[in-house]
Design a protein around this motif. Structure first.
Motif, PDB file in Angstrom:
ATOM      1  N   TYR A 103       0.860  -1.182   0.000  1.00  0.00           N
ATOM      2  CA  TYR A 103       0.000   0.000   0.000  1.00  0.00           C
ATOM      3  C   TYR A 103       0.893   1.227   0.000  1.00  0.00           C
ATOM      4  O   TYR A 103       1.845   1.297   0.777  1.00  0.00           O
TER       5      TYR A 103
ATOM      6  N   MET B  11       1.366   4.957   0.991  1.00  0.00           N
ATOM      7  CA  MET B  11       0.821   5.975   1.892  1.00  0.00           C
ATOM      8  C   MET B  11       1.718   7.197   1.756  1.00  0.00           C
ATOM      9  O   MET B  11       2.738   7.303   2.441  1.00  0.00           O
TER      10      MET B  11
ATOM     11  N   SER C  44      -5.256  -9.208   8.112  1.00  0.00           N
ATOM     12  CA  SER C  44      -6.452  -8.951   7.297  1.00  0.00           C
ATOM     13  C   SER C  44      -6.131  -9.043   5.816  1.00  0.00           C
ATOM     14  O   SER C  44      -6.925  -9.579   5.031  1.00  0.00           O
TER      15      SER C  44
ATOM     16  N   ASN D  47      -7.860 -11.582   3.314  1.00  0.00           N
ATOM     17  CA  ASN D  47      -8.533 -11.116   2.093  1.00  0.00           C
ATOM     18  C   ASN D  47      -7.977 -11.798   0.854  1.00  0.00           C
ATOM     19  O   ASN D  47      -8.719 -12.086  -0.083  1.00  0.00           O
TER      20      ASN D  47
ATOM     21  N   ASP E  85     -11.828 -15.462  10.972  1.00  0.00           N
ATOM     22  CA  ASP E  85     -11.081 -14.252  11.313  1.00  0.00           C
ATOM     23  C   ASP E  85     -11.461 -13.806  12.724  1.00  0.00           C
ATOM     24  O   ASP E  85     -12.556 -13.303  12.932  1.00  0.00           O
TER      25      ASP E  85
HETATM   26  P1  ADP Z   1      -8.278  -6.219  11.997  1.00  0.00           P
HETATM   27  O1  ADP Z   1      -9.148  -5.695  13.090  1.00  0.00           O
HETATM   28  O2  ADP Z   1      -8.749  -7.496  11.381  1.00  0.00           O
HETATM   29  O3  ADP Z   1      -6.824  -6.230  12.323  1.00  0.00           O
HETATM   30  P2  ADP Z   1      -7.830  -3.744  10.658  1.00  0.00           P
HETATM   31  O4  ADP Z   1      -8.523  -2.835  11.613  1.00  0.00           O
HETATM   32  O5  ADP Z   1      -6.347  -3.819  10.642  1.00  0.00           O
HETATM   33  O6  ADP Z   1      -8.468  -5.193  10.789  1.00  0.00           O
HETATM   34  O7  ADP Z   1      -8.291  -3.390   9.179  1.00  0.00           O
HETATM   35  C1  ADP Z   1      -9.609  -3.524   8.757  1.00  0.00           C
HETATM   36  C2  ADP Z   1      -9.631  -3.204   7.256  1.00  0.00           C
HETATM   37  O8  ADP Z   1      -9.235  -1.832   7.065  1.00  0.00           O
HETATM   38  C3  ADP Z   1      -8.646  -4.069   6.494  1.00  0.00           C
HETATM   39  O9  ADP Z   1      -9.346  -4.956   5.640  1.00  0.00           O
HETATM   40  C4  ADP Z   1      -7.760  -3.142   5.715  1.00  0.00           C
HETATM   41  O10 ADP Z   1      -7.866  -3.351   4.314  1.00  0.00           O
HETATM   42  C5  ADP Z   1      -8.246  -1.750   6.056  1.00  0.00           C
HETATM   43  N1  ADP Z   1      -7.112  -0.979   6.568  1.00  0.00           N
HETATM   44  C6  ADP Z   1      -6.254  -1.329   7.543  1.00  0.00           C
HETATM   45  N2  ADP Z   1      -5.311  -0.398   7.734  1.00  0.00           N
HETATM   46  C7  ADP Z   1      -5.591   0.600   6.855  1.00  0.00           C
HETATM   47  C8  ADP Z   1      -4.987   1.852   6.558  1.00  0.00           C
HETATM   48  N3  ADP Z   1      -3.877   2.274   7.179  1.00  0.00           N
HETATM   49  N4  ADP Z   1      -5.552   2.605   5.608  1.00  0.00           N
HETATM   50  C9  ADP Z   1      -6.649   2.182   4.978  1.00  0.00           C
HETATM   51  N5  ADP Z   1      -7.263   1.017   5.190  1.00  0.00           N
HETATM   52  C10 ADP Z   1      -6.742   0.227   6.119  1.00  0.00           C
END
Ligand code: ADP
Ligand code: ADP
Length: 227
Positions: A13, A15, A47, A51, A168
């Motif tokens: 990703y 950023m 995650s 996915n 999950d």
């Molecule tokens: P979990 O609670 O399973 O660890 P996260 O909270 O890390 O899940 O992420 C939930 C979703 O948000 C993920 O599917 C991911 O694609 C998205 N995500 C995680 N981090 C970011 C980020 N920094 N910016 C944008 N989307 C994010």
């Protein structure tokens, strides 16, 4: 027989100036009938891996073979079909539809497949019975405890006879006693031959699986990786 084969899967990703390697050359092979937990802290890539394995998202590069099919090269609509045929999803927050009864929730994957109403009902009831909750078939989700809702969700994941169950954080919203019960149910389903992949940040939960792999900064390690 190999159920899942991931080879050098990469997902990044961007950023701003930074590139996050959510999955950094991840390779993993899972045999039919295995029960694998994937453990890692928040932000480690769980995650993203879920996915990818769940055919919800494409990796940037690498090879993914699921039950003999090369899924990395498929179009989105083909991925949706594979997902419906081969994968049963179990989530932390159950993801049940609140206006449908337990039975109707379990029937949903069969509606997508075009199964006729009578068979749908029979298969959904059998699935509820399998997880020990058939007497709650006509209840709405908000009339059920968290553990009962997760059982309904597991019945829904099982009803289409998927090749793998992808869970999950299935115990993430449950108290410790109910978590134990849900883990015991997953262990029993695995003993019946089902392939299970469990994603968790909880090492205690992860240790219930036959095999543990760890993820840290997008890199995968066999066993419990010391952080
Ligand atoms: P979990 O609670 O399973 O660890 P996260 O909270 O890390 O899940 O992420 C939930 C979703 O948000 C993920 O599917 C991911 O694609 C998205 N995500 C995680 N981090 C970011 C980020 N920094 N910016 C944008 N989307 C994010
Ligand atoms: P976990 O599920 O273990 O919390 P994720 O797979 O959600 O981890 O995230 C792994 C890394 O990728 C994190 O640094 C997260 O911020 C980043 N990430 C995940 N999804 C996105 C996204 N859609 N956009 C930008 N960064 C993301």
């Amino acid at each position: 027989e190999t159920m899942i084969s991931l080879k050098k899967i990469e997902k990044t990703y961007k950023m701003g100036q930074n590139t996050v390697h959510a999955l950094d050359h991840v390779s993993l092979s899972i045999e039919e009938g295995d029960f694998v937990s994937i453990v890692g802290p928040s932000g480690s890539g769980k995650s993203t891996l879920m996915n990818t394995m769940g055919c919800l998202d494409h990796p940037d590069s690498g090879e993914y073979v699921l039950g003999g099919s090369h899924v990395d090269s498929l179009k989105d609509w083909q991925l949706a079909d594979i997902r419906n045929q081969k994968i049963g999803f179990i989530f932390q927050n159950f993801n049940l539809l609140g206006k449908l009864t337990a039975l109707e929730n379990v029937e949903l994957p069969l509606i997508y497949r075009g199964t006729k109403a009578k068979e749908r009902r029979e298969q959904a009831m059998a699935s509820l019975a399998q997880v020990g909750i058939e007497e709650r078939a006509e209840h709405l989700p908000n009339q059920l405890s968290g553990g009962q809702q997760q059982r309904v969700a597991i019945a829904r994941a099982l009803v289409g006879q998927p090749s793998i169950l992808l869970a999950d954080e299935p115990t993430g919203a449950l108290d410790s006693r109910t978590s134990e019960e849900i883990m015991d149910l997953l262990i029993a389903l695995n003993k019946e031959g089902r392939t299970i992949i469990l994603i968790t940040h909880d090492l205690h939960v992860a240790r219930k699986a036959k095999r543990t792999v760890s993820i840290s900064d997008g890199k995968l390690y066999e066993g419990e990786h010391v952080l």
